[in-house]
Design an enzyme around this catalytic site. Structure first.
Site, PDB file in Angstrom:
ATOM      1  N   ALA A 194       0.860  -1.191   0.000  1.00  0.00           N
ATOM      2  CA  ALA A 194       0.000   0.000   0.000  1.00  0.00           C
ATOM      3  C   ALA A 194       0.890   1.232   0.000  1.00  0.00           C
ATOM      4  CB  ALA A 194      -0.883  -0.019   1.240  1.00  0.00           C
ATOM      5  N   GLU A 239       5.284  -5.036   6.873  1.00  0.00           N
ATOM      6  CA  GLU A 239       4.578  -3.955   7.568  1.00  0.00           C
ATOM      7  C   GLU A 239       5.147  -3.704   8.964  1.00  0.00           C
ATOM      8  OE1 GLU A 239       3.170  -6.464   5.938  1.00  0.00           O
ATOM      9  OE2 GLU A 239       1.428  -5.788   4.777  1.00  0.00           O
TER      10      GLU A 239
END
Ligand code: DAK
Length: 257
Positions: free
Chosen positions: A65, A131
């Protein structure tokens, strides 16, 4: 600029969807995700399409993302934006989805590849859920799909350290279907799509749904679901044509009806 390029020219019945933010390693911003979800929605309704390939470029499938877009958001902002609808749309695609992955498939990029039904990787592909390195955790299915695909021990290691898996390791753990030299990964994915596109489209849709159900339910419910879809296949003309063609020793002519 269009972040998603769609072509149907590769083969009859096979569509190619290319993520197109090369300068940012195809980071998945909101616009790209909306375009992707809309493109898949349209292809799912298109009777000329029986298999869909999602790809990036040689350097990156997608590096996750868009961190620059997310960095200043609060939890409330994230909830309000509610990216789940676009991700859910991708997950609900009925036609077989093949990810053709080269270079980075990280974070949301790895999750997008795993949302597809099969993955063809180039030798340079790198998979990971990094992440944790930027203070968050996977949010689009990574903790669930990676664990089911490669097992708890290895998934836990990747999620907690952010390490990457090479294409060869990913193959060893059963995350990908095939690893090929970089100049061949797209051709290989198209070939796989073309093979699937020759099958009865309704049966392919029902079978995909049933295989996916095995990830989402317990065995009893999964077997029940599978049986129901098997019976449902007998409502299609393609089932009649497929069985008749076998008996008559000829190639079936499937119409998707
Ligand atoms: N976002 C934004 N820009 C990115 C990016 C990313 N994820 N990854 C790379 N870029 C940009 C870089 O900033 C750089 O831009 P400029 O500086 O040139 O303007 C350009 O792409 C080239 O990157 P690098 O210069 O860093 O290239 P390197 O070869 O040195 O390194 C790398 C490549 C992939 C190792 C590195 O770029 C990297 O670590 N990227 C970040 C990987 C990452 O942490 N990914 C996870 C992001 S979090 C959800 C849906 C999805 C998600 C969560 C929830 N819901 C539906 C709720 C997903 C979350 C994530 O994916």
């Amino acid at each position: 600029m269009e972040y998603i390029l769609v072509t149907e020219q590769h083969e009859p019945f096979v569509a190619l969807v290319q993520l197109n933010r090369p300068k940012d390693l195809n980071a998945l911003n909101l616009q790209l995700m909306q375009e992707l979800s809309e493109a898949l929605h349209q292809l799912d309704k298109n009777e000329r399409v029986r298999a869909i390939i999602i790809t990036g470029n040689e350097q990156a499938f997608a590096a996750g993302a868009d961190i620059k877009q997310m960095a200043d958001r609060s939890a409330v902002d994230m909830l309000r934006i509610d990216q789940f609808s676009t991700w859910d749309q991708i997950r609900k695609t009925k036609k077989p989805l093949i990810a053709a992955v080269s270079g980075f498939a990280l974070g949301g990029g790895c999750e997008l590849a795993m949302t597809c039904d099969m993955i063809i990787a180039s030798e340079t592909a790198k998979f990971g859920q990094p992440e944790i390195k930027i203070g968050v955790m996977p949010g689009a299915g990574g903790t669930q799909r990676l664990t089911k695909a490669i097992g708890k021990a290895k998934a836990m290691e990747l999620v907690l350290t952010g390490r990457f898996l090479s294409a060869e390791e990913a193959m060893g753990y059963g995350l990908v279907n095939k690893v090929v030299p970089v100049e061949m990964y797209l051709r290989e994915a198209v070939q796989l799509g073309r093979e699937i596109a020759q099958m009865a489209p309704i049966a392919a849709q029902l079978a995909k749904e049933a295989v996916n159900r095995s990830f989402e339910t317990h065995l009893d419910e999964g077997l029940h679901f599978e049986r129901k879809n098997f019976y449902l296949a007998f409502a299609s003309e393609d089932q009649k044509e497929g069985m008749k063609a076998f008996i008559e020793k000829r190639k079936a002519d499937y119409k998707g009806r």
